[in-house]
Design a protein around this motif. Structure first.
Motif, PDB file in Angstrom:
ATOM      1  N   SER A 111      -6.491 -17.618   4.537  1.00 29.61           N
ATOM      2  CA  SER A 111      -7.623 -17.912   3.666  1.00 29.61           C
ATOM      3  C   SER A 111      -7.629 -19.395   3.348  1.00 29.61           C
ATOM      4  CB  SER A 111      -7.544 -17.091   2.380  1.00 29.61           C
ATOM      5  OG  SER A 111      -6.432 -17.492   1.616  1.00 29.61           O
ATOM      6  N   SER A 112      -8.796 -19.894   3.012  1.00 29.61           N
ATOM      7  CA  SER A 112      -8.911 -21.302   2.649  1.00 29.61           C
ATOM      8  C   SER A 112      -9.755 -21.415   1.388  1.00 29.61           C
ATOM      9  CB  SER A 112      -9.538 -22.109   3.780  1.00 29.61           C
ATOM     10  OG  SER A 112     -10.849 -21.667   4.034  1.00 29.61           O
ATOM     11  N   SER A 113      -9.414 -22.385   0.597  1.00 25.42           N
ATOM     12  CA  SER A 113     -10.121 -22.646  -0.643  1.00 25.42           C
ATOM     13  C   SER A 113     -10.259 -24.144  -0.798  1.00 25.42           C
ATOM     14  CB  SER A 113      -9.353 -22.046  -1.825  1.00 25.42           C
ATOM     15  OG  SER A 113      -9.984 -22.362  -3.029  1.00 25.42           O
ATOM     16  N   THR A 114     -11.347 -24.598  -1.368  1.00 30.41           N
ATOM     17  CA  THR A 114     -11.529 -26.035  -1.558  1.00 30.41           C
ATOM     18  C   THR A 114     -10.668 -26.574  -2.682  1.00 30.41           C
ATOM     19  OG1 THR A 114     -13.416 -25.606  -3.001  1.00 30.41           O
ATOM     20  CG2 THR A 114     -13.877 -26.021  -0.671  1.00 30.41           C
ATOM     21  N   THR A 115     -10.029 -25.680  -3.422  1.00 29.26           N
ATOM     22  CA  THR A 115      -9.120 -26.094  -4.482  1.00 29.26           C
ATOM     23  C   THR A 115      -7.716 -25.641  -4.115  1.00 29.26           C
ATOM     24  OG1 THR A 115      -9.431 -24.037  -5.697  1.00 29.26           O
ATOM     25  CG2 THR A 115     -10.941 -25.843  -6.211  1.00 29.26           C
ATOM     26  N   ASN A 116      -6.763 -25.960  -4.932  1.00 32.19           N
ATOM     27  CA  ASN A 116      -5.379 -25.576  -4.668  1.00 32.19           C
ATOM     28  C   ASN A 116      -4.999 -24.289  -5.380  1.00 32.19           C
ATOM     29  OD1 ASN A 116      -4.791 -27.741  -2.998  1.00 32.19           O
ATOM     30  ND2 ASN A 116      -4.411 -29.076  -4.745  1.00 32.19           N
ATOM     31  N   GLY A 117      -5.943 -23.412  -5.575  1.00 35.27           N
ATOM     32  CA  GLY A 117      -5.685 -22.165  -6.275  1.00 35.27           C
ATOM     33  C   GLY A 117      -5.038 -21.122  -5.393  1.00 35.27           C
ATOM     34  N   ASN A 118      -4.762 -19.995  -5.968  1.00 34.54           N
ATOM     35  CA  ASN A 118      -4.215 -18.855  -5.243  1.00 34.54           C
ATOM     36  C   ASN A 118      -5.292 -17.787  -5.175  1.00 34.54           C
ATOM     37  OD1 ASN A 118      -1.595 -19.838  -4.783  1.00 34.54           O
ATOM     38  ND2 ASN A 118      -1.099 -19.465  -6.917  1.00 34.54           N
ATOM     39  N   ALA A 119      -5.920 -17.659  -4.053  1.00 38.83           N
ATOM     40  CA  ALA A 119      -7.022 -16.711  -3.907  1.00 38.83           C
ATOM     41  C   ALA A 119      -6.491 -15.355  -3.483  1.00 38.83           C
ATOM     42  CB  ALA A 119      -8.018 -17.224  -2.881  1.00 38.83           C
ATOM     43  N   ASP A 120      -6.886 -14.323  -4.210  1.00 41.15           N
ATOM     44  CA  ASP A 120      -6.576 -12.955  -3.813  1.00 41.15           C
ATOM     45  C   ASP A 120      -7.536 -12.532  -2.711  1.00 41.15           C
ATOM     46  OD1 ASP A 120      -4.638 -12.898  -5.772  1.00 41.15           O
ATOM     47  OD2 ASP A 120      -5.924 -11.919  -7.238  1.00 41.15           O
ATOM     48  N   CYS A 121      -7.104 -11.602  -1.899  1.00 40.33           N
ATOM     49  CA  CYS A 121      -7.932 -11.165  -0.783  1.00 40.33           C
ATOM     50  C   CYS A 121      -7.943  -9.643  -0.706  1.00 40.33           C
ATOM     51  CB  CYS A 121      -7.372 -11.744   0.513  1.00 40.33           C
ATOM     52  SG  CYS A 121      -8.494 -11.609   1.905  1.00 40.33           S
ATOM     53  N   PHE A 122      -9.108  -9.081  -0.411  1.00 36.01           N
ATOM     54  CA  PHE A 122      -9.298  -7.663  -0.185  1.00 36.01           C
ATOM     55  C   PHE A 122      -9.706  -7.485   1.279  1.00 36.01           C
ATOM     56  CE2 PHE A 122     -10.151  -8.688  -4.536  1.00 36.01           C
ATOM     57  CZ  PHE A 122      -9.461  -7.725  -5.239  1.00 36.01           C
ATOM     58  N   TYR A 123      -9.404  -6.323   1.857  1.00 35.01           N
ATOM     59  CA  TYR A 123      -9.774  -6.116   3.261  1.00 35.01           C
ATOM     60  C   TYR A 123     -10.158  -4.659   3.518  1.00 35.01           C
ATOM     61  CZ  TYR A 123      -5.198  -3.970   3.805  1.00 35.01           C
ATOM     62  OH  TYR A 123      -4.104  -3.151   3.667  1.00 35.01           O
ATOM     63  N   ILE A 124     -10.942  -4.501   4.590  1.00 38.75           N
ATOM     64  CA  ILE A 124     -11.175  -3.174   5.169  1.00 38.75           C
ATOM     65  C   ILE A 124     -10.828  -3.294   6.649  1.00 38.75           C
ATOM     66  CG2 ILE A 124     -12.882  -2.369   3.509  1.00 38.75           C
ATOM     67  CD1 ILE A 124     -15.055  -3.026   5.555  1.00 38.75           C
ATOM     68  N   SER A 125     -10.360  -2.211   7.227  1.00 38.71           N
ATOM     69  CA  SER A 125      -9.873  -2.244   8.598  1.00 38.71           C
ATOM     70  C   SER A 125     -10.265  -0.952   9.297  1.00 38.71           C
ATOM     71  CB  SER A 125      -8.347  -2.401   8.576  1.00 38.71           C
ATOM     72  OG  SER A 125      -7.835  -2.502   9.876  1.00 38.71           O
ATOM     73  N   LEU A 126     -10.568  -1.046  10.591  1.00 34.36           N
ATOM     74  CA  LEU A 126     -10.978   0.124  11.368  1.00 34.36           C
ATOM     75  C   LEU A 126     -10.179   0.192  12.661  1.00 34.36           C
ATOM     76  CD1 LEU A 126     -13.046   2.480  11.684  1.00 34.36           C
ATOM     77  CD2 LEU A 126     -14.477   0.855  12.924  1.00 34.36           C
ATOM     78  N   GLY A 127      -9.757   1.384  13.010  1.00 36.12           N
ATOM     79  CA  GLY A 127      -9.034   1.624  14.248  1.00 36.12           C
ATOM     80  C   GLY A 127      -9.028   3.103  14.568  1.00 36.12           C
ATOM     81  N   TYR A 128      -8.301   3.473  15.610  1.00 34.87           N
ATOM     82  CA  TYR A 128      -8.157   4.882  15.985  1.00 34.87           C
ATOM     83  C   TYR A 128      -6.842   5.109  16.684  1.00 34.87           C
ATOM     84  CZ  TYR A 128      -9.640   3.445  20.656  1.00 34.87           C
ATOM     85  OH  TYR A 128      -9.716   2.840  21.878  1.00 34.87           O
TER      86      TYR A 128
END
Length: 107
Positions: free
Chosen positions: A90-107
């Protein structure tokens, strides 16, 4: 009857914060997974999926959440997909700590 219908449409599931739903083979055996990766900002992070895909990890879509140390979020990407994990950047224009959520698909 309703319970029987539900059993026919979902083979396995975990409705936790990091969870998944597995469809039966007659619906393609697809698995949808979701989760949360805290403090994903600043480089790469390996994220382990709630369960491994038995065949193929098709796609993972990350979304940045709250930037705890700044004012803006730029984006996130998932790469190096394996059946049990992926790398998150992930990238942020500030030096913060960004949390991330995801969805994923497979079989």
């Amino acid at each position: 009857p309703l319970r029987r219908q539900r059993q026919m449409c979902i083979r396995d599931r975990s409705l936790a914060a990091d969870g998944y739903i597995v469809l039966p083979s007659w619906l393609g055996g697809f698995t949808l997974q979701w989760g949360y990766a805290p403090n994903a900002d600043g480089g790469q992070k390996t994220v382990t999926l709630p369960i491994s895909y038995p065949n193929t990890h098709l796609v993972t879509i990350p979304q940045l959440g709250e930037d705890k140390g700044g004012t803006s979020n730029d984006g996130a990407c998932a790469y190096d997909l394996t059946n049990s994990s992926f790398k998150l950047k992930s990238s942020s224009t500030t030096n913060g700590n960004a949390d991330c959520f995801y969805i994923s698909l497979g079989y």
